[in-house]
Design a protein around this motif. Sequence first.
Motif, PDB file in Angstrom:
ATOM      1  N   LEU A 119      -6.379  -3.308  -5.442  1.00  0.00           N
ATOM      2  CA  LEU A 119      -5.090  -3.990  -5.268  1.00  0.00           C
ATOM      3  C   LEU A 119      -3.973  -2.976  -5.047  1.00  0.00           C
ATOM      4  O   LEU A 119      -3.153  -3.120  -4.141  1.00  0.00           O
ATOM      5  CB  LEU A 119      -4.777  -4.869  -6.483  1.00  0.00           C
ATOM      6  N   ARG A 120      -3.949  -1.950  -5.870  1.00  0.00           N
ATOM      7  CA  ARG A 120      -2.919  -0.911  -5.744  1.00  0.00           C
ATOM      8  C   ARG A 120      -3.023  -0.205  -4.397  1.00  0.00           C
ATOM      9  O   ARG A 120      -2.031   0.093  -3.755  1.00  0.00           O
ATOM     10  CB  ARG A 120      -3.059   0.076  -6.892  1.00  0.00           C
ATOM     11  N   ALA A 121      -4.252   0.050  -3.947  1.00  0.00           N
ATOM     12  CA  ALA A 121      -4.460   0.755  -2.684  1.00  0.00           C
ATOM     13  C   ALA A 121      -4.058  -0.089  -1.485  1.00  0.00           C
ATOM     14  O   ALA A 121      -3.757   0.444  -0.424  1.00  0.00           O
ATOM     15  CB  ALA A 121      -5.921   1.171  -2.561  1.00  0.00           C
ATOM     16  N   SER A 122      -4.042  -1.405  -1.637  1.00  0.00           N
ATOM     17  CA  SER A 122      -3.755  -2.278  -0.498  1.00  0.00           C
ATOM     18  C   SER A 122      -2.267  -2.543  -0.300  1.00  0.00           C
ATOM     19  O   SER A 122      -1.883  -3.179   0.673  1.00  0.00           O
ATOM     20  CB  SER A 122      -4.473  -3.618  -0.675  1.00  0.00           C
ATOM     21  N   ILE A 123      -1.428  -2.045  -1.194  1.00  0.00           N
ATOM     22  CA  ILE A 123       0.011  -2.263  -1.079  1.00  0.00           C
ATOM     23  C   ILE A 123       0.579  -1.292  -0.047  1.00  0.00           C
ATOM     24  O   ILE A 123       0.380  -0.081  -0.148  1.00  0.00           O
ATOM     25  CB  ILE A 123       0.711  -2.064  -2.440  1.00  0.00           C
ATOM     26  N   GLY A 124       1.277  -1.818   0.936  1.00  0.00           N
ATOM     27  CA  GLY A 124       1.872  -0.966   1.947  1.00  0.00           C
ATOM     28  C   GLY A 124       2.654  -1.775   2.959  1.00  0.00           C
ATOM     29  O   GLY A 124       2.811  -2.983   2.828  1.00  0.00           O
ATOM     30  N   THR A 180       8.283  -1.616  -6.220  1.00  0.00           N
ATOM     31  CA  THR A 180       8.394  -2.802  -7.065  1.00  0.00           C
ATOM     32  C   THR A 180       7.015  -3.401  -7.349  1.00  0.00           C
ATOM     33  O   THR A 180       6.701  -3.742  -8.490  1.00  0.00           O
ATOM     34  CB  THR A 180       9.293  -3.854  -6.402  1.00  0.00           C
ATOM     35  N   ALA A 181       6.184  -3.513  -6.325  1.00  0.00           N
ATOM     36  CA  ALA A 181       4.848  -4.097  -6.506  1.00  0.00           C
ATOM     37  C   ALA A 181       4.000  -3.245  -7.435  1.00  0.00           C
ATOM     38  O   ALA A 181       3.266  -3.772  -8.278  1.00  0.00           O
ATOM     39  CB  ALA A 181       4.163  -4.258  -5.156  1.00  0.00           C
ATOM     40  N   ARG A 182       4.087  -1.944  -7.318  1.00  0.00           N
ATOM     41  CA  ARG A 182       3.283  -1.069  -8.177  1.00  0.00           C
ATOM     42  C   ARG A 182       3.790  -1.082  -9.610  1.00  0.00           C
ATOM     43  O   ARG A 182       2.996  -0.976 -10.543  1.00  0.00           O
ATOM     44  CB  ARG A 182       3.246   0.333  -7.598  1.00  0.00           C
ATOM     45  N   GLU A 183       5.088  -1.223  -9.790  1.00  0.00           N
ATOM     46  CA  GLU A 183       5.620  -1.336 -11.154  1.00  0.00           C
ATOM     47  C   GLU A 183       5.207  -2.665 -11.774  1.00  0.00           C
ATOM     48  O   GLU A 183       4.856  -2.725 -12.943  1.00  0.00           O
ATOM     49  CB  GLU A 183       7.140  -1.210 -11.143  1.00  0.00           C
ATOM     50  N   ASP A 184       5.222  -3.746 -10.996  1.00  0.00           N
ATOM     51  CA  ASP A 184       4.800  -5.061 -11.486  1.00  0.00           C
ATOM     52  C   ASP A 184       3.325  -5.055 -11.852  1.00  0.00           C
ATOM     53  O   ASP A 184       2.897  -5.793 -12.729  1.00  0.00           O
ATOM     54  CB  ASP A 184       5.057  -6.146 -10.442  1.00  0.00           C
ATOM     55  N   HIS A 185       2.549  -4.233 -11.156  1.00  0.00           N
ATOM     56  CA  HIS A 185       1.114  -4.142 -11.422  1.00  0.00           C
ATOM     57  C   HIS A 185       0.858  -3.872 -12.898  1.00  0.00           C
ATOM     58  O   HIS A 185      -0.029  -4.462 -13.496  1.00  0.00           O
ATOM     59  CB  HIS A 185       0.485  -3.046 -10.554  1.00  0.00           C
TER      60      HIS A 185
END
Length: 87
Positions: A57-62, A41-46
């Motif tokens: 930012l993308r790399a820090s999602i986990g 969801t977070a990566r799609e919202d990106h």
Amino acid sequence: MGVRAKFNTADVLRSMGDQAKMAEQIIIGNLQYVGEFSIKTAREDHEKNYTDRTGNLRASIGYVIAKDGKLIQTGGFDPASATNRTD
């Protein structure tokens, strides 16, 4: 003629331990599902809501799942997707 148990205290404790292990695995599985769903969801919202110029930012999602201070499961956190761009 009385009623006699066909089990002892050790059998009861073993069964309770087995049930606790099964419940723990179910909980860990549910937490993992929520973590993976949140990453997706977070990566799609990106792509809709913010600009990730460097990829940091993308790399820090986990997510991390830990029990009693010990790491059980991790997901996301893709440092390979980050760059050193400074647009």
